[in-house]
Every structure is written in C-alpha cells, then in structure tokens.
Motif scaffolding. Structure first.
Motif, PDB file in Angstrom:
ATOM      1  N   ASN A  87      15.930 -72.885  17.457  1.00 59.81           N
ATOM      2  CA  ASN A  87      17.056 -73.639  18.011  1.00 59.81           C
ATOM      3  C   ASN A  87      18.046 -73.916  16.897  1.00 59.81           C
ATOM      4  N   ALA A  88      19.301 -73.544  17.112  1.00 62.92           N
ATOM      5  CA  ALA A  88      20.340 -73.751  16.107  1.00 62.92           C
ATOM      6  C   ALA A  88      20.583 -75.242  15.894  1.00 62.92           C
ATOM      7  N   THR A  89      20.766 -75.612  14.622  1.00 62.97           N
ATOM      8  CA  THR A  89      21.116 -76.980  14.253  1.00 62.97           C
ATOM      9  C   THR A  89      22.339 -76.924  13.343  1.00 62.97           C
ATOM     10  N   PHE A  90      22.846 -78.095  12.948  1.00 63.61           N
ATOM     11  CA  PHE A  90      24.006 -78.124  12.060  1.00 63.61           C
ATOM     12  C   PHE A  90      23.670 -77.609  10.655  1.00 63.61           C
ATOM     13  N   ARG A  91      22.380 -77.634  10.304  1.00 62.04           N
ATOM     14  CA  ARG A  91      21.952 -77.193   8.968  1.00 62.04           C
ATOM     15  C   ARG A  91      21.312 -75.812   8.993  1.00 62.04           C
ATOM     16  N   GLY A  92      21.301 -75.141  10.089  1.00 60.14           N
ATOM     17  CA  GLY A  92      20.666 -73.817  10.194  1.00 60.14           C
ATOM     18  C   GLY A  92      19.946 -73.679  11.512  1.00 60.14           C
ATOM     19  N   ALA A  93      18.596 -73.710  11.468  1.00 61.28           N
ATOM     20  CA  ALA A  93      17.807 -73.585  12.694  1.00 61.28           C
ATOM     21  C   ALA A  93      16.441 -74.234  12.505  1.00 61.28           C
ATOM     22  N   ASP A  94      15.908 -74.754  13.588  1.00 62.10           N
ATOM     23  CA  ASP A  94      14.529 -75.233  13.628  1.00 62.10           C
ATOM     24  C   ASP A  94      13.711 -74.153  14.318  1.00 62.10           C
ATOM     25  N   VAL A  95      12.621 -73.744  13.689  1.00 58.89           N
ATOM     26  CA  VAL A  95      11.787 -72.676  14.242  1.00 58.89           C
ATOM     27  C   VAL A  95      10.412 -73.237  14.565  1.00 58.89           C
ATOM     28  N   ASP A  96       9.963 -73.006  15.783  1.00 58.19           N
ATOM     29  CA  ASP A  96       8.617 -73.392  16.201  1.00 58.19           C
ATOM     30  C   ASP A  96       7.802 -72.132  16.433  1.00 58.19           C
ATOM     31  N   TRP A  97       6.583 -72.105  15.867  1.00 56.47           N
ATOM     32  CA  TRP A  97       5.653 -70.996  16.063  1.00 56.47           C
ATOM     33  C   TRP A  97       4.653 -71.389  17.126  1.00 56.47           C
ATOM     34  N   TYR A  98       4.209 -70.437  17.916  1.00 53.92           N
ATOM     35  CA  TYR A  98       3.139 -70.694  18.855  1.00 53.92           C
ATOM     36  C   TYR A  98       2.278 -69.448  19.004  1.00 53.92           C
ATOM     37  N   ILE A  99       1.032 -69.671  19.441  1.00 55.76           N
ATOM     38  CA  ILE A  99       0.078 -68.574  19.620  1.00 55.76           C
ATOM     39  C   ILE A  99      -0.346 -68.558  21.077  1.00 55.76           C
ATOM     40  N   LYS A 100      -0.248 -67.385  21.679  1.00 61.03           N
ATOM     41  CA  LYS A 100      -0.717 -67.186  23.049  1.00 61.03           C
ATOM     42  C   LYS A 100      -1.827 -66.141  23.008  1.00 61.03           C
ATOM     43  N   ALA A 101      -2.743 -66.229  23.960  1.00 57.29           N
ATOM     44  CA  ALA A 101      -3.843 -65.267  24.029  1.00 57.29           C
ATOM     45  C   ALA A 101      -4.195 -65.022  25.489  1.00 57.29           C
ATOM     46  N   ASP A 102      -4.939 -63.935  25.728  1.00 51.24           N
ATOM     47  CA  ASP A 102      -5.371 -63.605  27.083  1.00 51.24           C
ATOM     48  C   ASP A 102      -6.566 -64.442  27.523  1.00 51.24           C
ATOM     49  N   ASP A 103      -7.449 -64.800  26.563  1.00 51.30           N
ATOM     50  CA  ASP A 103      -8.642 -65.561  26.907  1.00 51.30           C
ATOM     51  C   ASP A 103      -9.277 -66.134  25.651  1.00 51.30           C
ATOM     52  N   LEU A 104     -10.239 -67.008  25.866  1.00 50.63           N
ATOM     53  CA  LEU A 104     -11.005 -67.646  24.810  1.00 50.63           C
ATOM     54  C   LEU A 104     -12.462 -67.572  25.240  1.00 50.63           C
ATOM     55  N   VAL A 105     -13.326 -66.955  24.427  1.00 50.77           N
ATOM     56  CA  VAL A 105     -14.729 -66.755  24.807  1.00 50.77           C
ATOM     57  C   VAL A 105     -15.647 -67.238  23.695  1.00 50.77           C
ATOM     58  N   LEU A 106     -16.883 -67.587  24.081  1.00 55.07           N
ATOM     59  CA  LEU A 106     -17.884 -67.953  23.083  1.00 55.07           C
ATOM     60  C   LEU A 106     -18.228 -66.736  22.251  1.00 55.07           C
ATOM     61  N   ARG A 107     -18.534 -66.968  20.996  1.00 54.18           N
ATOM     62  CA  ARG A 107     -18.833 -65.879  20.068  1.00 54.18           C
ATOM     63  C   ARG A 107     -20.340 -65.716  19.891  1.00 54.18           C
ATOM     64  N   GLY A 108     -20.781 -64.481  19.736  1.00 55.60           N
ATOM     65  CA  GLY A 108     -22.180 -64.197  19.400  1.00 55.60           C
ATOM     66  C   GLY A 108     -23.155 -64.533  20.501  1.00 55.60           C
ATOM     67  N   LYS A 109     -24.230 -65.246  20.138  1.00 56.40           N
ATOM     68  CA  LYS A 109     -25.329 -65.542  21.060  1.00 56.40           C
ATOM     69  C   LYS A 109     -24.871 -66.312  22.287  1.00 56.40           C
ATOM     70  N   GLY A 110     -23.920 -67.206  22.117  1.00 48.20           N
ATOM     71  CA  GLY A 110     -23.454 -68.026  23.239  1.00 48.20           C
ATOM     72  C   GLY A 110     -22.893 -67.188  24.362  1.00 48.20           C
ATOM     73  N   ALA A 111     -22.128 -66.176  24.040  1.00 51.87           N
ATOM     74  CA  ALA A 111     -21.504 -65.338  25.072  1.00 51.87           C
ATOM     75  C   ALA A 111     -22.560 -64.553  25.842  1.00 51.87           C
ATOM     76  N   SER A 112     -23.569 -64.016  25.134  1.00 52.08           N
ATOM     77  CA  SER A 112     -24.598 -63.252  25.831  1.00 52.08           C
ATOM     78  C   SER A 112     -25.479 -64.176  26.661  1.00 52.08           C
ATOM     79  N   GLY A 113     -25.688 -65.402  26.198  1.00 47.30           N
ATOM     80  CA  GLY A 113     -26.474 -66.375  26.951  1.00 47.30           C
ATOM     81  C   GLY A 113     -25.828 -66.704  28.277  1.00 47.30           C
TER      82      GLY A 113
END
Length: 127
Positions: A87-113
């Motif tokens: 977003n443009a500001t009087f001093r330049g710009a403010d930048v926000d980073w975000y992370i999106k993903a398709d899914d979140l799963v348990l890793r290792g033994k938990g997922a197979s369980g």
C-alpha cells in the motif's frame, strides 16, 4: 501491487520443522449489503517454525476442514506460496507478507495413524 503467482517456497529450507500452535482467526465472506456473513472464507493458523525462529501464520481455504491438532504436533504444509500486498504511503510503501497453502497435515507417524484409524472406521456407504 501483487506478485502474479506468488513465490513458491522450499519448505524445508524456509521453515524447517513446523509445530502446530493454534487457530489464529477465521475470515468471513461479506453479504451484498456489506455485513459479515456466517460463511468462512479462510482460516489462519499459527505454526512454530524452527528455521525462522518464530511463529508464522499460514492461511488455508475454507474448503479445508478445521484443523484441531494437538499443541506442538509436528505438521507439514502442502503447496505453500508466499505473496505480498503493498500500500502506497507518503514515505514509500507498506508491504505485508502472507503465506497461503492448500492444506496442513500431521507429519510422520501421526498422519499414518489417522489414515489407519479412518480405514478401520466403517463409512456411511458400508451401512
């Protein structure tokens, strides 16, 4: 300004070991009159990242069921993409980073369980 396709992430190098913390927030769709509806647009979760040395937030689409993993359970994010909003500001710009993903799963033994438990439970089709 937005990146056209986002930045594809090498999960291991960028995040290292990820541990589930909690659901941070739910974003709801708006009705035509501008009021907030009860329909969820996306959910954002807090994850502890060993490589980043801090908590990160990852957003999943509402089509993915609510994740209620144990605190500190090791998880893996599926197809993470980082993107920005500037977003443009009087001093330049403010930048926000975000992370999106398709899914979140348990890793290792938990997922197979979970897979084993699901396969032992009779489905509605079997009844």
């Amino acid at each position: 300004m937005r990146l056209a396709q986002g930045i594809v992430i090498d999960k291991e190098k960028t995040f290292g070991l990820l541990k589930f913390s909690a659901l941070r927030r739910e974003v709801f769709l708006q009705n035509e009159d501008g009021t907030v509806s009860t329909e969820v647009k996306e959910r954002t979760y807090d994850l502890k990242s060993r490589e980043q040395g801090r908590m990160i937030q990852v957003s999943l689409p509402a089509s993915v069921p609510l994740k209620e993993f144990d605190y500190n359970a090791e998880v893996d994010i599926i197809n993470p993409v980082a993107d920005t909003v500037a977003n443009a500001t009087f001093r330049g710009a403010d930048v926000d980073w975000y992370i999106k993903a398709d899914d979140l799963v348990l890793r290792g033994k938990g997922a197979s369980g979970i897979a084993e438990k699901a396969s032992k439970t009779p489905s509605d089709k079997d009844k």
